[in-house]
Design an enzyme around this catalytic site. Structure first.
Site, mmCIF file in Angstrom:
data_model
loop_
_atom_site.group_PDB
_atom_site.id
_atom_site.type_symbol
_atom_site.label_atom_id
_atom_site.label_comp_id
_atom_site.label_asym_id
_atom_site.label_seq_id
_atom_site.Cartn_x
_atom_site.Cartn_y
_atom_site.Cartn_z
ATOM 1 N N ILE A 1 -71.043 -6.424 62.561
ATOM 2 C CA ILE A 1 -71.222 -5.096 63.158
ATOM 3 C C ILE A 1 -72.251 -4.304 62.366
ATOM 4 C CG2 ILE A 1 -70.082 -2.908 63.705
ATOM 5 C CD1 ILE A 1 -67.513 -4.532 64.174
ATOM 6 N N ASP B 1 -72.488 -3.361 50.110
ATOM 7 C CA ASP B 1 -71.593 -4.445 50.502
ATOM 8 C C ASP B 1 -71.436 -5.345 49.281
ATOM 9 O OD1 ASP B 1 -70.523 -6.971 51.619
ATOM 10 O OD2 ASP B 1 -70.966 -6.072 53.567
ATOM 11 N N THR C 1 -66.058 3.832 62.432
ATOM 12 C CA THR C 1 -65.648 3.019 63.578
ATOM 13 C C THR C 1 -64.960 1.746 63.102
ATOM 14 O OG1 THR C 1 -67.867 2.028 63.636
ATOM 15 C CG2 THR C 1 -67.457 3.860 65.137
ATOM 16 N N SER C 2 -64.489 1.740 61.856
ATOM 17 C CA SER C 2 -63.901 0.528 61.278
ATOM 18 C C SER C 2 -62.382 0.590 61.223
ATOM 19 C CB SER C 2 -64.482 0.286 59.882
ATOM 20 O OG SER C 2 -65.858 -0.028 59.960
ATOM 21 N N ARG C 3 -61.833 1.204 60.178
ATOM 22 C CA ARG C 3 -60.395 1.347 60.021
ATOM 23 C C ARG C 3 -60.096 2.731 59.452
ATOM 24 N NH1 ARG C 3 -60.168 -2.043 63.132
ATOM 25 N NH2 ARG C 3 -59.102 -4.084 63.075
ATOM 26 N N GLU D 1 -53.050 6.146 63.589
ATOM 27 C CA GLU D 1 -53.326 6.018 65.017
ATOM 28 C C GLU D 1 -52.263 5.253 65.787
ATOM 29 O OE1 GLU D 1 -56.134 2.294 65.933
ATOM 30 O OE2 GLU D 1 -57.121 3.757 64.629
#
Length: 328
Positions: A153, A172, A230-232, A261
């Site tokens: 992604i 990363d 938009t990951s966790r 969530e």
């Protein structure tokens, strides 16, 4: 195999039925929890999504019920106790990649919406208000973007950012050689987020990066910067992000995920009182955009999820190599 599918919505059933390779499916709208373990009796495997709970207690009960396989129809696996799964002998298979462009494009949609305030402009013009007051944005061209995570992604998002002419720096633990060859510069988390106009998260949730965005790291952002997740949800400390929004240190927030969530997303709560004070507070900010974990939600992604899920179960049933197995 007899497979119980949890957290089912109409779209899940549609694509899982369309691409079924010969298995017997039973669909449950409930998320898997310790309380509804009896529903798993008589099945060989479970098909789970991001908010299903498979902790040690649940897995012990699943072993008693004869469950041999957990099929995750998602890439993330932080809701599974992998050590406990190994102890019980239950195999866990996932969908490691499903249209990474879908999530990357959603992240960019959130950036553009927050920046250019198109959602507010749309609402104004529908009421006959054509004023530009309060709608000013900034050029993405030459904006400094901190790309956190360069998996599938992250790589897709990098290519989008290049098209917009952004200045990109990445963090990363495992730099991507292909992106490095293209000129992407990597640095430490602190180096990458320092002075960034936009920080976008594209990494899995692990023990060592839980709440990686907190008061300390937020102070390194350029004042008034934008944060996109938009990951966790667990990657950010929500109360501390709210404090940064209140102080103006954080200028924009776009989240497609939320740490709590599981009690909210994928269901209609419009006729209920909002008891989650954090999400209610976030909704009250004019510079916050929340979507309910829809980044993955494209036709192409749903097809890939279904096809890979069946490839996983077929490999298990035939005794073939389990390429998408997740281990502790």
């Amino acid at each position: 195999m007899k497979i119980a599918v949890f957290s089912t919505r109409n779209y899940d059933q549609q694509f899982l039925e369309q691409f079924n390779t010969g298995h017997e499916l039973t669909f449950f709208t409930q998320s898997l929890s310790l309380q509804n373990i009896p529903l798993t009796q008589g099945f060989d495997a479970l098909c789970l999504f991001v908010n299903d709970n498979a902790d040690a207690q649940v897995l012990a009960k699943l072993e008693e019920n004869g469950i041999k396989l957990i099929l995750l129809r998602c890439a993330g696996f932080n809701n599974i106790d992998l050590f406990a799964a190994a102890e019980t002998g239950i195999k866990v298979l996932r969908v490691p990649a499903y249209s990474p462009q879908a999530v990357a494009e959603h992240a960019m949609a959130m950036i553009l919406t927050l920046n250019r305030k198109t959602h507010k402009a749309h609402n104004r013009t529908r009421e006959g208000n054509f004023s530009l007051e309060g709608l000013m944005g900034f050029n993405l061209h030459s904006a400094k973007v901190a790309l956190i995570g360069t998996g599938n992604i992250g790589k897709a998002f990098y290519n989008i950012l290049v098209g917009f002419g952004c200045q990109i720096m990445a963090y990363d633990p495992y730099p991507d050689k292909e992106l490095t060859a293209k000129g992407l510069q990597y640095g430490t988390l602190e180096q990458v987020i320092s002075g960034a106009d936009i920080v976008s998260l594209h990494c899995p949730l692990l023990e060592d990066n839980h709440h990686m965005i907190n008061t300390t790291t937020l102070q390194l952002f350029k004042k008034g910067a934008m944060l996109i997740n938009t990951s966790r949800g667990g990657l950010i400390n929500t109360p501390e992000v709210i404090a940064a929004l209140k102080s103006g240190q954080l200028g924009y927030l776009g989240i497609d995920v939320y740490e709590q969530e599981s009690k909210l997303f994928f269901a209609d709560h419009s006729s209920e009182i909002m008891t989650d004070e954090l999400i209610a507070r976030l909704i009250s900010f004019p510079n916050v955009l929340i979507t309910s974990h829809q980044g993955f939600f494209t036709r192409e992604a749903m097809e890939q999820i279904a096809q890979t899920t069946y490839a996983n179960v077929d490999a298990f049933a035939s005794g073939s190599a389990l390429d998408n197995e997740v281990r502790e």
